[in-house]
Write a protein that holds these residues in place. Structure first.
Motif, PDB file in Angstrom:
ATOM      1  N   SER A  31       0.775  -1.212  -0.024  1.00  0.00           N
ATOM      2  CA  SER A  31      -0.115  -0.037  -0.179  1.00  0.00           C
ATOM      3  C   SER A  31       0.876   1.223   0.077  1.00  0.00           C
ATOM      4  CB  SER A  31      -0.832  -0.120   1.251  1.00  0.00           C
ATOM      5  OG  SER A  31      -1.704   1.216   1.518  1.00  0.00           O
ATOM      6  N   ASN A  32       1.790   1.617   0.965  1.00  0.00           N
ATOM      7  CA  ASN A  32       2.528   2.551   1.236  1.00  0.00           C
ATOM      8  C   ASN A  32       3.716   2.482   1.866  1.00  0.00           C
ATOM      9  OD1 ASN A  32       1.993   3.694   3.851  1.00  0.00           O
ATOM     10  ND2 ASN A  32      -0.056   3.569   2.947  1.00  0.00           N
ATOM     11  N   ARG A  34       6.599   4.333   4.293  1.00  0.00           N
ATOM     12  CA  ARG A  34       7.072   5.502   4.931  1.00  0.00           C
ATOM     13  C   ARG A  34       8.418   5.477   5.430  1.00  0.00           C
ATOM     14  NH1 ARG A  34       1.757   7.787   7.102  1.00  0.00           N
ATOM     15  NH2 ARG A  34       0.093   6.497   6.470  1.00  0.00           N
ATOM     16  N   TYR A  36      10.524   7.313   8.625  1.00  0.00           N
ATOM     17  CA  TYR A  36      10.613   8.190   9.810  1.00  0.00           C
ATOM     18  C   TYR A  36      11.901   8.566  10.331  1.00  0.00           C
ATOM     19  CZ  TYR A  36       5.453   7.222  10.468  1.00  0.00           C
ATOM     20  OH  TYR A  36       4.077   7.054  10.271  1.00  0.00           O
ATOM     21  N   SER A  46       7.545  11.964  10.736  1.00  0.00           N
ATOM     22  CA  SER A  46       7.466  11.343   9.460  1.00  0.00           C
ATOM     23  C   SER A  46       8.312  12.211   8.312  1.00  0.00           C
ATOM     24  CB  SER A  46       6.091  11.547   8.965  1.00  0.00           C
ATOM     25  OG  SER A  46       5.968  11.235   7.596  1.00  0.00           O
ATOM     26  N   ILE A  49       6.331   9.788   2.546  1.00  0.00           N
ATOM     27  CA  ILE A  49       5.465   8.689   2.222  1.00  0.00           C
ATOM     28  C   ILE A  49       5.145   8.539   0.913  1.00  0.00           C
ATOM     29  CG2 ILE A  49       2.762   7.983   2.642  1.00  0.00           C
ATOM     30  CD1 ILE A  49       2.740   9.984   4.999  1.00  0.00           C
ATOM     31  N   THR A  51       3.621   6.051  -2.307  1.00  0.00           N
ATOM     32  CA  THR A  51       2.490   4.913  -2.786  1.00  0.00           C
ATOM     33  C   THR A  51       3.060   4.157  -3.937  1.00  0.00           C
ATOM     34  OG1 THR A  51       1.448   6.584  -4.032  1.00  0.00           O
ATOM     35  CG2 THR A  51       0.600   6.120  -1.745  1.00  0.00           C
ATOM     36  N   SER A  93       3.389  -0.431   4.738  1.00  0.00           N
ATOM     37  CA  SER A  93       1.692  -0.701   5.090  1.00  0.00           C
ATOM     38  C   SER A  93       1.280  -1.639   4.035  1.00  0.00           C
ATOM     39  CB  SER A  93       0.701   0.455   5.250  1.00  0.00           C
ATOM     40  OG  SER A  93       1.229   0.978   6.452  1.00  0.00           O
ATOM     41  N   ALA A  94       0.422  -2.501   4.464  1.00  0.00           N
ATOM     42  CA  ALA A  94      -0.155  -3.458   3.357  1.00  0.00           C
ATOM     43  C   ALA A  94      -1.709  -3.054   3.106  1.00  0.00           C
ATOM     44  CB  ALA A  94      -0.334  -5.085   3.964  1.00  0.00           C
ATOM     45  N   GLY A  95      -1.966  -3.416   1.874  1.00  0.00           N
ATOM     46  CA  GLY A  95      -3.512  -3.204   1.525  1.00  0.00           C
ATOM     47  C   GLY A  95      -4.265  -4.159   1.893  1.00  0.00           C
ATOM     48  N   SER A  98      -5.710  -4.754   5.651  1.00  0.00           N
ATOM     49  CA  SER A  98      -4.758  -5.122   6.844  1.00  0.00           C
ATOM     50  C   SER A  98      -4.701  -3.789   7.684  1.00  0.00           C
ATOM     51  CB  SER A  98      -3.566  -6.004   6.644  1.00  0.00           C
ATOM     52  OG  SER A  98      -2.768  -5.706   7.603  1.00  0.00           O
ATOM     53  N   TYR A  99      -4.790  -3.670   9.012  1.00  0.00           N
ATOM     54  CA  TYR A  99      -4.564  -2.310   9.336  1.00  0.00           C
ATOM     55  C   TYR A  99      -3.218  -2.632  10.125  1.00  0.00           C
ATOM     56  CZ  TYR A  99      -9.247  -1.081   8.733  1.00  0.00           C
ATOM     57  OH  TYR A  99     -10.410  -0.648   8.297  1.00  0.00           O
ATOM     58  N   ILE A 100      -2.349  -3.448  10.158  1.00  0.00           N
ATOM     59  CA  ILE A 100      -1.092  -3.555  10.677  1.00  0.00           C
ATOM     60  C   ILE A 100       0.011  -3.357  10.049  1.00  0.00           C
ATOM     61  CG2 ILE A 100       0.302  -5.178  12.115  1.00  0.00           C
ATOM     62  CD1 ILE A 100      -2.221  -6.769  12.982  1.00  0.00           C
ATOM     63  N   PRO A 101       0.608  -2.030  10.179  1.00  0.00           N
ATOM     64  CA  PRO A 101       1.967  -1.667   9.441  1.00  0.00           C
ATOM     65  C   PRO A 101       3.060  -2.672   9.975  1.00  0.00           C
ATOM     66  CG  PRO A 101       1.308  -0.162  11.155  1.00  0.00           C
ATOM     67  CD  PRO A 101       0.533  -1.095  10.992  1.00  0.00           C
ATOM     68  N   PHE A 103       7.256  -2.762  10.572  1.00  0.00           N
ATOM     69  CA  PHE A 103       8.568  -1.877  10.747  1.00  0.00           C
ATOM     70  C   PHE A 103       9.574  -2.488  10.785  1.00  0.00           C
ATOM     71  CE2 PHE A 103       6.325   2.015  12.671  1.00  0.00           C
ATOM     72  CZ  PHE A 103       5.116   1.453  13.130  1.00  0.00           C
TER      73      PHE A 103
ATOM     74  N   PHE B  45       3.187  -2.041  16.085  1.00  0.00           N
ATOM     75  CA  PHE B  45       1.768  -1.900  16.234  1.00  0.00           C
ATOM     76  C   PHE B  45       0.759  -2.433  17.167  1.00  0.00           C
ATOM     77  CE2 PHE B  45      -1.962   0.253  14.222  1.00  0.00           C
ATOM     78  CZ  PHE B  45      -2.941  -0.653  14.158  1.00  0.00           C
ATOM     79  N   THR B 102      -4.906   2.793   7.009  1.00  0.00           N
ATOM     80  CA  THR B 102      -3.531   2.129   6.341  1.00  0.00           C
ATOM     81  C   THR B 102      -3.280   2.385   4.987  1.00  0.00           C
ATOM     82  OG1 THR B 102      -4.548   0.020   6.067  1.00  0.00           O
ATOM     83  CG2 THR B 102      -3.658   0.151   8.184  1.00  0.00           C
ATOM     84  N   THR B 103      -4.268   2.568   4.264  1.00  0.00           N
ATOM     85  CA  THR B 103      -4.017   3.069   2.864  1.00  0.00           C
ATOM     86  C   THR B 103      -3.996   4.402   2.738  1.00  0.00           C
ATOM     87  OG1 THR B 103      -6.264   2.850   2.312  1.00  0.00           O
ATOM     88  CG2 THR B 103      -5.071   0.941   1.853  1.00  0.00           C
TER      89      THR B 103
END
Lengths: 113, 119
Positions: A31-32, A34, A36, A46, A49, A51, A93-95, A98-101, A103, B45, B102-103
């Motif tokens: 997905s993206n 980043r 830091y 940050s 970022i 994509t 971050s995955a698409g 999924s909400y879990i990036p 690191f 996270f 997240t996106t």
């Protein structure tokens, strides 16, 4: 398994010199990404970022690149300053809902006068 | 303007005690994130809020960890029956937020963290 690997683990350079930090990832679907900067004892800040469609992004003396085909990113620091001494963290971050990036463990950069 | 604030900045507790960590996000930010950073490890996270809802709690390491957010603002992370392996810096971040954070390319603004030490 989603992973983010950063290299080198640590780096020491002289003030004024350039350096490049690397980030390889296996996160899918992408997905993206980043970058830091984290000063000792502070929260991350940050820098960039990116994509899937972006292959370069600049923020002052910081320039990040992304190669989505090889799943690699780099952070290039130009004309380093003492204040650049910090840990630099790559986060992917995955698409797909999924909400879990994921690191990376970071690269510790020390800039000497 | 004010950034993300966290309290306390440092917390020392005895094994088995409960602790509560607080995060005040930037005003107007609808998305709020909790992370953990253990010594020598990368950021981990924990949980993410969009408004008062936590769409994904699977990052929480065990059922001793819980988090809530009320009024779309302040969030608390509670750790029950603390263990020594819970010792870490707990970081909170907030962003303007979107439906699929997240996106989103929203910038996350981090607080200074709470350093938790479990003896």
């Amino acid at each position: 398994k989603n992973q983010v690997e950063q290299s080198p683990q640590s780096l020491i350079i002289l003030e004024g010199k350039n350096c490049t930090l690397q980030c390889n990832y296996t996160v899918s679907p992408f997905s993206n990404l980043r970058w830091y900067k984290q000063d000792t004892g502070r929260g991350p800040v940050s820098l960039t970022i990116m994509t899937f469609s972006e292959n370069t992004k600049s923020n002052g003396r910081y320039t990040a690149t992304l190669d989505a085909d090889t799943k690699q990113s780099s952070l290039h620091i130009t004309a380093s300053q003492l204040s650049d001494s910090a840990s630099y963290i790559c986060v992917v971050s995955a698409g797909g809902g999924s909400y879990i990036p994921t690191f990376g463990r970071g690269t510790s950069l020390i800039v000497h006068p | 303007g004010a950034g993300v604030s966290q309290s306390p900045s440092n917390k020392v507790t005895e094994k088995g005690k409960d602790v509560e960590l607080r995060c005040d996000p930037i005003s107007g930010h609808t998305a709020l994130y909790w992370y953990r950073q253990s010594l020598g490890q990368g950021l981990e996270f924990l949980i993410y809020f969009q408004g008062n809802s936590a769409p994904d709690k699977s990052g929480l390491p065990s059922d001793r960890f819980s988090a809530e957010r009320t009024g779309g603002s302040v969030s608390t992370l509670t750790i029950q029956r603390t263990q020594q392996e819970d010792s870490a810096v707990y970081l909170c971040a907030s962003s303007y937020g979107s439906r699929q954070a997240t996106t989103s390319t929203d910038t996350q603004y981090f607080g200074p963290g709470t350093r938790l030490t479990v003896l």
